[in-house]
Design a protein around this motif. Structure first.
Motif, PDB file in Angstrom:
ATOM      1  N   THR A  11      82.778   4.347 100.186  1.00 25.80           N
ATOM      2  CA  THR A  11      82.847   5.511  99.304  1.00 25.80           C
ATOM      3  C   THR A  11      82.859   5.150  97.837  1.00 25.80           C
ATOM      4  OG1 THR A  11      85.259   5.510  99.527  1.00 25.80           O
ATOM      5  CG2 THR A  11      84.018   6.910 101.031  1.00 25.80           C
ATOM      6  N   TRP A  12      83.278   3.919  97.483  1.00 23.58           N
ATOM      7  CA  TRP A  12      83.305   3.512  96.083  1.00 23.58           C
ATOM      8  C   TRP A  12      81.953   2.979  95.612  1.00 23.58           C
ATOM      9  CZ3 TRP A  12      85.106   0.630 100.143  1.00 23.58           C
ATOM     10  CH2 TRP A  12      84.576  -0.642 100.301  1.00 23.58           C
ATOM     11  N   ALA A  13      80.975   2.907  96.523  1.00 27.69           N
ATOM     12  CA  ALA A  13      79.710   2.243  96.207  1.00 27.69           C
ATOM     13  C   ALA A  13      78.600   3.210  95.835  1.00 27.69           C
ATOM     14  CB  ALA A  13      79.265   1.382  97.386  1.00 27.69           C
ATOM     15  N   GLY A  14      78.947   4.437  95.521  1.00 30.05           N
ATOM     16  CA  GLY A  14      77.927   5.397  95.120  1.00 30.05           C
ATOM     17  C   GLY A  14      78.286   6.792  95.602  1.00 30.05           C
ATOM     18  N   ASP A  15      77.636   7.783  95.016  1.00 35.14           N
ATOM     19  CA  ASP A  15      77.851   9.174  95.396  1.00 35.14           C
ATOM     20  C   ASP A  15      76.488   9.823  95.587  1.00 35.14           C
ATOM     21  OD1 ASP A  15      78.916  11.619  95.955  1.00 35.14           O
ATOM     22  OD2 ASP A  15      79.391  12.126  93.858  1.00 35.14           O
ATOM     23  N   PRO A  16      75.994   9.892  96.819  1.00 31.11           N
ATOM     24  CA  PRO A  16      76.671   9.479  98.051  1.00 31.11           C
ATOM     25  C   PRO A  16      76.603   7.964  98.255  1.00 31.11           C
ATOM     26  CG  PRO A  16      74.484  10.255  98.556  1.00 31.11           C
ATOM     27  CD  PRO A  16      74.659  10.481  97.088  1.00 31.11           C
ATOM     28  N   PRO A  17      77.472   7.424  99.104  1.00 25.52           N
ATOM     29  CA  PRO A  17      77.420   5.995  99.396  1.00 25.52           C
ATOM     30  C   PRO A  17      76.195   5.667 100.253  1.00 25.52           C
ATOM     31  CG  PRO A  17      79.030   7.064 100.794  1.00 25.52           C
ATOM     32  CD  PRO A  17      78.566   8.100  99.807  1.00 25.52           C
ATOM     33  N   PRO A  18      75.834   4.389 100.366  1.00 25.80           N
ATOM     34  CA  PRO A  18      74.723   4.023 101.249  1.00 25.80           C
ATOM     35  C   PRO A  18      74.926   4.571 102.661  1.00 25.80           C
ATOM     36  CG  PRO A  18      75.369   2.147  99.903  1.00 25.80           C
ATOM     37  CD  PRO A  18      76.389   3.215  99.660  1.00 25.80           C
ATOM     38  N   LYS A  19      73.846   5.036 103.266  1.00 24.27           N
ATOM     39  CA  LYS A  19      73.926   5.669 104.581  1.00 24.27           C
ATOM     40  C   LYS A  19      74.403   4.682 105.646  1.00 24.27           C
ATOM     41  CE  LYS A  19      70.259   9.072 103.756  1.00 24.27           C
ATOM     42  NZ  LYS A  19      68.928   9.563 104.196  1.00 24.27           N
ATOM     43  N   VAL A  20      75.140   5.207 106.597  1.00 24.39           N
ATOM     44  CA  VAL A  20      75.640   4.417 107.719  1.00 24.39           C
ATOM     45  C   VAL A  20      74.532   4.247 108.756  1.00 24.39           C
ATOM     46  CG1 VAL A  20      77.312   4.390 109.608  1.00 24.39           C
ATOM     47  CG2 VAL A  20      77.994   5.183 107.335  1.00 24.39           C
ATOM     48  N   GLY A  21      74.503   3.087 109.412  1.00 21.00           N
ATOM     49  CA  GLY A  21      73.550   2.855 110.484  1.00 21.00           C
ATOM     50  C   GLY A  21      72.515   1.795 110.181  1.00 21.00           C
TER      51      GLY A  21
END
Length: 300
Positions: A193-203
């Motif tokens: 969550t601290w790595a961007g808004d939105p954060p890098p996508k999961v998967g």
């Protein structure tokens, strides 16, 4: 040693991830060096001398001594000095005051086993263009009491590998370059969550052809830097976030990075021992399976 002395003004006094038992365990696993991040800027007085809280200095001193006693080398840095990144010119003198005190305090420690890193991950308004003007006063402060102590300097944009292309160092034979490696970022920081808004996508899964090609290109950047400067840089951080990445994938990433960069002869520190990108599972009381082997060490 993430989540240790860089926790900040309102963090806990003392450290839960940097005690004698931890350093003994780390050395027994085969690691040779620990990097100790310290948020000095939150533990100083507001006067011109910026006196460091003596209790805080004593705690850092204890950790450094314990690590050295365990047979480890130590890299001691300044971490999370956020005001410096916001306004480098206005905070350069404070950084120098911090390092004058730290350098004097540790001046009697072995020069070949304790290194200083002036500032972790310059970013925002602290760029390669103003880096030396900002950090040179700190280097001069260090040299007052430590004329030969190895000193590490990293470049702009969080010391990413591309910062090396324009990184210039002071005219000092005992200053060494560093960079941090979290590429590809959309893999290593997915869901953070601290790595961007939105954060890098999961998967995101690691290990495709593009990942292999990126490693080749990035290793070439190290060779180009060595050819340009004659200095071999140090990988001060690398890792993958545990939140959404399976241990097998994290181990695969570390193995690929280690094997790719090994021919360049660079040293590597992993982020981190127990914090967010961990190698050691505190709750289970064991090294996370596969992680030591990925780093070229025997499994424990």
């Amino acid at each position: 040693m993430g989540n240790s002395f860089e926790v900040g003004r309102f963090g806990p006094e003392g450290v839960r991830n940097a005690g004698a038992n931890d350093f003994t365990r780390i050395a027994a696993a085969g690691f040779k060096t620990i990097r100790l991040p310290v948020r000095w800027s939150d533990k100083t007085a507001d006067d011109l001398g910026h006196a460091i809280d003596p209790k805080w200095m004593a705690q850092v001193d204890t950790a450094v001594g314990q690590a050295l006693d365990a047979g480890l080398n130590v890299i001691l840095n300044d971490h999370h000095f956020e005001a410096l990144d916001d306004d480098p010119a206005a905070n350069s003198a404070k950084l120098a005051a911090i390092w004058r005190q730290v350098a004097k305090h540790f001046a009697d420690r072995p020069t070949d086993r304790l290194w200083f890193e002036i500032e972790n991950e310059p970013h925002k308004n602290l760029t390669n263009a103003n880096l030396l003007a900002t950090l040179n006063p700190s280097l001069a402060a260090i040299r007052e009491s430590n004329p030969d102590r190895p000193v590490i300097i990293g470049g702009e944009n969080w010391s990413g590998i591309d910062s090396l292309a324009t990184l210039e160092l002071p005219d000092d034979d005992n200053v060494y370059p560093t960079f941090h490696y979290y590429e590809p970022f959309d893999f290593t920081h997915q869901g953070a969550t601290w790595a961007g808004d939105p954060p890098p996508k999961v998967g995101r899964v690691y290990g495709n052809a593009a990942d292999a090609e990126r490693l080749v290109r990035d290793v070439d950047k190290i060779r180009a830097y060595v050819e340009r400067t004659g200095k071999v840089p140090f990988m001060g951080e690398t890792g993958a976030y545990e939140g959404y990445i399976e241990p097998e994938q994290r181990a695969a990433y570390h193995r690929a990075v280690r094997e790719a960069f090994a021919p360049t002869g660079i040293g590597v520190c992993a982020w981190a021992y127990t914090n967010t990108f961990p190698f050691y599972d505190q709750k289970a009381g064991r090294w996370i399976p596969g992680m030591l082997e990925a780093f070229g060490l025997p499994e424990k």
